[in-house]
Design a protein around this motif. Structure first.
Motif, PDB file in Angstrom:
ATOM      1  N   PHE A  91       0.851  -1.177  -0.140  1.00 22.43           N
ATOM      2  CA  PHE A  91      -0.191  -0.120  -0.069  1.00 22.43           C
ATOM      3  C   PHE A  91       0.838   1.259   0.137  1.00 22.43           C
ATOM      4  O   PHE A  91       0.350   2.397  -0.491  1.00 22.43           O
ATOM      5  CB  PHE A  91      -0.939  -0.161   1.252  1.00 22.43           C
ATOM      6  N   VAL A  92       1.975   1.173   0.584  1.00 22.39           N
ATOM      7  CA  VAL A  92       2.756   2.503   0.472  1.00 22.39           C
ATOM      8  C   VAL A  92       3.419   2.679  -0.474  1.00 22.39           C
ATOM      9  O   VAL A  92       4.048   4.118  -0.837  1.00 22.39           O
ATOM     10  CB  VAL A  92       4.134   2.373   1.672  1.00 22.39           C
ATOM     11  N   LEU A  93       3.294   1.894  -1.736  1.00 18.40           N
ATOM     12  CA  LEU A  93       3.944   2.114  -2.809  1.00 18.40           C
ATOM     13  C   LEU A  93       2.852   2.719  -3.811  1.00 18.40           C
ATOM     14  O   LEU A  93       1.529   2.151  -4.026  1.00 18.40           O
ATOM     15  CB  LEU A  93       4.422   0.976  -3.786  1.00 18.40           C
ATOM     16  N   TYR A  94       3.100   3.884  -4.415  1.00 19.22           N
ATOM     17  CA  TYR A  94       2.241   4.450  -5.519  1.00 19.22           C
ATOM     18  C   TYR A  94       2.044   3.853  -6.816  1.00 19.22           C
ATOM     19  O   TYR A  94       1.194   3.728  -7.415  1.00 19.22           O
ATOM     20  CB  TYR A  94       2.548   5.914  -5.720  1.00 19.22           C
ATOM     21  N   ARG A  95       3.184   3.175  -7.099  1.00 14.11           N
ATOM     22  CA  ARG A  95       3.272   2.056  -8.234  1.00 14.11           C
ATOM     23  C   ARG A  95       3.603   0.838  -7.721  1.00 14.11           C
ATOM     24  O   ARG A  95       4.565   0.400  -7.673  1.00 14.11           O
ATOM     25  CB  ARG A  95       4.304   2.697  -9.334  1.00 14.11           C
ATOM     26  N   PRO A  96       2.776  -0.017  -7.256  1.00 16.71           N
ATOM     27  CA  PRO A  96       3.278  -1.063  -6.685  1.00 16.71           C
ATOM     28  C   PRO A  96       3.785  -2.281  -7.444  1.00 16.71           C
ATOM     29  O   PRO A  96       3.523  -2.151  -8.866  1.00 16.71           O
ATOM     30  CB  PRO A  96       1.670  -1.989  -6.107  1.00 16.71           C
ATOM     31  N   LYS A  97       4.720  -3.405  -7.119  1.00 16.65           N
ATOM     32  CA  LYS A  97       5.202  -4.244  -8.069  1.00 16.65           C
ATOM     33  C   LYS A  97       4.251  -4.981  -8.648  1.00 16.65           C
ATOM     34  O   LYS A  97       3.226  -5.221  -7.926  1.00 16.65           O
ATOM     35  CB  LYS A  97       6.297  -4.999  -7.283  1.00 16.65           C
TER      36      LYS A  97
END
Length: 151
Positions: A91-97
């Motif tokens: 969730f902390v990534l704006y562009r998740p892997k």
């Protein structure tokens, strides 16, 4: 009364647009640039759609400080991001892997577009074809010729 309303409005505007100010000193300009990029790329776990740079929440303040400490410790961007993901999830990534948990997030827009295109094609094919034009009878041809002569 108008003056009071104006003062309250100005105070509200001044506080609603406040953004966090961090006064960190960095060893180099590269570290400062890395810090700014990371806090803009990482999402605040509390504030649903704000990055760490824009959030005023206490957890965002703590995470900005953690990013600063890790940069000063010489950690790479990947190590910092991996730490945040391990602690707070994707969730902390704006562009998740792209992985087994985020396939729907990444590929559902394309799937929905494809389904929409198939539905449109099927609807257009189901439409009744236009009726073939019938040849004009001799009486109709004569009537048309009479109309054209009059004009």
């Amino acid at each position: 009364m108008r003056l009071l309303t104006l003062v309250i409005s100005l105070l509200w505007l001044a506080t609603s647009q406040a953004s966090p100010i961090d006064t960190y000193s960095f060893k180099s300009e590269v570290d400062k640039t890395r810090y700014q990029a990371l806090v803009k790329e990482l999402r605040c776990p509390k504030c649903q759609n704000q990055n760490l740079a824009d959030s005023n929440s206490q957890i965002a303040v703590d995470l900005r400080e953690q990013v600063y400490i890790m940069i000063n410790e010489g950690k790479s961007d990947k190590e910092i991001v991996d730490y945040m993901v391990a602690r707070y999830g994707d969730f902390v990534l704006y562009r998740p892997k792209v992985n087994e948990y985020t396939y729907m997030l990444w590929f559902s827009p394309a799937i929905f577009l494809l389904i929409g295109a198939v539905v449109v094609v099927l609807i257009l094919r189901r439409k009744a074809p236009p009726q073939a034009q019938q040849a004009m009878s001799d009486a109709e041809k004569q009537k048309l010729a009479d109309i054209l002569k009059e004009e």
